[in-house]
Design an enzyme around this catalytic site. Structure first.
Site, PDB file in Angstrom:
ATOM      1  N   GLY A 192      53.615  57.806   0.481  1.00 54.61           N
ATOM      2  CA  GLY A 192      54.307  56.674  -0.129  1.00 54.61           C
ATOM      3  C   GLY A 192      55.230  55.948   0.816  1.00 54.61           C
ATOM      4  N   ASN A 193      55.755  56.662   1.842  1.00 53.85           N
ATOM      5  CA  ASN A 193      56.662  56.024   2.792  1.00 53.85           C
ATOM      6  C   ASN A 193      55.973  54.947   3.603  1.00 53.85           C
ATOM      7  OD1 ASN A 193      55.277  58.346   4.014  1.00 53.85           O
ATOM      8  ND2 ASN A 193      56.394  57.807   5.857  1.00 53.85           N
TER       9      ASN A 193
ATOM     10  N   LYS B 287      52.611  66.099 -15.052  1.00 54.54           N
ATOM     11  CA  LYS B 287      52.899  65.202 -13.931  1.00 54.54           C
ATOM     12  C   LYS B 287      53.729  64.015 -14.421  1.00 54.54           C
ATOM     13  CE  LYS B 287      52.416  63.163  -9.875  1.00 54.54           C
ATOM     14  NZ  LYS B 287      53.087  63.674  -8.668  1.00 54.54           N
TER      15      LYS B 287
ATOM     16  N   LYS C 176      46.953  62.665  -4.491  1.00 51.39           N
ATOM     17  CA  LYS C 176      46.364  61.934  -3.365  1.00 51.39           C
ATOM     18  C   LYS C 176      45.915  62.852  -2.244  1.00 51.39           C
ATOM     19  CE  LYS C 176      49.100  60.719  -0.419  1.00 51.39           C
ATOM     20  NZ  LYS C 176      49.713  61.383   0.779  1.00 51.39           N
TER      21      LYS C 176
ATOM     22  N   LYS D  53      50.383  68.928   0.209  1.00 51.49           N
ATOM     23  CA  LYS D  53      49.895  68.584   1.548  1.00 51.49           C
ATOM     24  C   LYS D  53      49.361  69.819   2.261  1.00 51.49           C
ATOM     25  CE  LYS D  53      53.075  64.678   1.907  1.00 51.49           C
ATOM     26  NZ  LYS D  53      53.214  64.624   0.439  1.00 51.49           N
TER      27      LYS D  53
END
Length: 304
Positions: free
Chosen positions: A11-12, A121, A204, A266
Site C-alpha cells: 500500500g505504501n 477481515k 494480496k 508476506k
C-alpha cells in the site's frame, strides 16, 4: 534476458506517506514506484506487477455508505475490478513509453472456505453503532473495535488466478503486465459451474504467490516499507533476516515473530512460493529492489 520477476507492491507504493489516497497523492506515489520498476525493466528483467488496493477500496466503500439512500451500494467484487483498472491505468501512464498492459483479473476461491463462516477481515472506516446496524440490514457484518464499529468480510485463500493465461500471452508479446491487483476480483463457482463474484477480499500477498507460479516467475519480490523482515520486531533486540531457508523461516514463523496483520502474510506468501517450486522470494523495501535481486539486501527465502 534476466529471470522473470513478479513484484507485489504494498500500500505504501500506492498512497502518500501518511496513507492519504487522494488522487494526486496516489499518482505521485505510483510515479515514484514505477521509477524503480522501470530501472529493472531497462536492466533486462521481465517484470510482472501486482498491487494492494485497501485505501482505494476503502474510498469506494465510504461513498457506498454515504450515498446508499440515493445509489445502491456496489458489491466488493465490483470494487476490486474498479480499483484494478484505476491503479493499472496510473501504472501504465507512469511506465510510458515502456509497453505495459493491465489484466482485470479474477481469483477463484472455494465457496465453502471456512473464512465465509467467520468473516474477520476489517475493511473501510469506523462508524457509530447506529450506522453499523443500518448497514447490517443490507446483509453486511459489522463488529465493534476499540475505535468504533467496522465492517468485516471473509478473506478466503486464493485457489487459482483465472486470467493468468492472458497475462502470459501479453508477456510473450513484450508487455510488462499488471495483474491480480488487490488479490484479484474474488469469484466462486456455483453448483451449476458458473462463476459469480463473492463478498470477500483476498490477501494480496497470498494471491501474488499463486500468480507468480501461474506466470512461471522465478522470483517473487514482496515490496514493503522496510528493508528486511525482522526477528524480535518491537523488542530491544531486533534482528534483520538475510538469506534464510524455508525450514528456518518456518521455525521463526512458528515462534510467533511475524504479526498476522503486517509481516505475517508476506512471510507466508514467500514460503508458499518457494515451497511450490519458485527459485527464491525476496521481502524488501521498494527502493531496495534492485539491490535485493542482486542479493545485497533484503530477506531472501531459498529452498535450503
Amino acid at each position: 534476458m534476466d529471470e522473470r520477476v513478479l513484484i507485489a507492491l504494498g500500500g505504501n507504493a500506492m498512497t502518500a506517506p501518511d496513507g492519504s489516497a487522494a488522487p494526486a497523492d496516489q499518482l505521485r506515489a505510483v510515479e515514484l514506484a514505477m521509477g524503480h520498476v522501470a530501472t529493472l525493466i531497462r536492466a533486462g528483467h521481465e517484470v510482472v506487477l501486482t498491487h494492494g488496493n485497501g485505501p482505494q477500496v476503502g474510498n469506494i466503500l465510504l461513498k457506498n455508505q454515504l450515498t446508499s439512500h440515493v445509489v445502491p451500494p456496489v458489491p466488493l467484487d465490483w470494487c476490486g475490478a474498479q480499483t484494478q483498472a484505476t491503479i493499472g491505468t496510473m501504472i501504465m501512464n507512469s511506465l510510458d513509453p515502456l509497453p505495459a498492459a493491465v489484466v482485470v483479473t479474477r481469483t477463484l476461491v472455494d465457496p465453502d472456505d471456512p473464512a465465509f463462516a467467520d468473516p474477520v477481515k476489517p475493511i473501510g472506516q469506523y462508524f457509530s453503532e447506529d450506522e453499523a446496524r443500518r448497514f447490517e440490514q443490507l446483509g453486511q457484518t459489522w463488529r465493534k473495535f476499540e475505535r468504533g464499529w467496522r465492517r468485516v468480510v471473509a478473506s478466503p485463500r486464493p485457489i487459482e488466478i483465472l486470467d493468468a493465461g492472458t497475462a502470459v500471452a501479453l508477456m510473450a508479446a513484450g508487455y510488462t503486465i499488471v495483474a491480480a491487483g488487490g488479490g484479484g476480483v474474488p469469484v466462486a463457482r456455483g453448483v451449476d459451474g458458473r462463476l459469480a463474484g463473492v463478498e470477500a477480499v483476498i490477501d494480496k500477498d497470498h494471491a501474488a504467490a499463486v500468480l507468480a507460479r501461474a506466470v512461471r516467475a522465478g522470483v517473487l519480490v514482496i515490496a514493503t516499507d522496510v528493508p528486511n523482515a525482522i526477528l524480535g520486531y518491537g523488542t530491544a533486540d531486533p534482528r534483520p533476516i538475510g538469506v534464510v531457508s524455508v525450514a528456518e523461516l518456518r521455525e521463526h514463523q512458528a515462534a510467533g515473530h511475524f504479526a498476522s496483520g503486517s509481516m505475517g502474510p508476506k512471510v507466508e506468501a514467500a514460503l508458499r512460493f518457494v515451497e511450490d517450486g519458485g527459485q527464491r522470494a525476496v521481502i524488501t523495501s521498494l527502493d531496495h529492489i534492485s539491490d535485493a535481486l542482486s542479493g545485497n539486501i533484503g530477506t531472501t527465502v531459498t529452498e535450503s
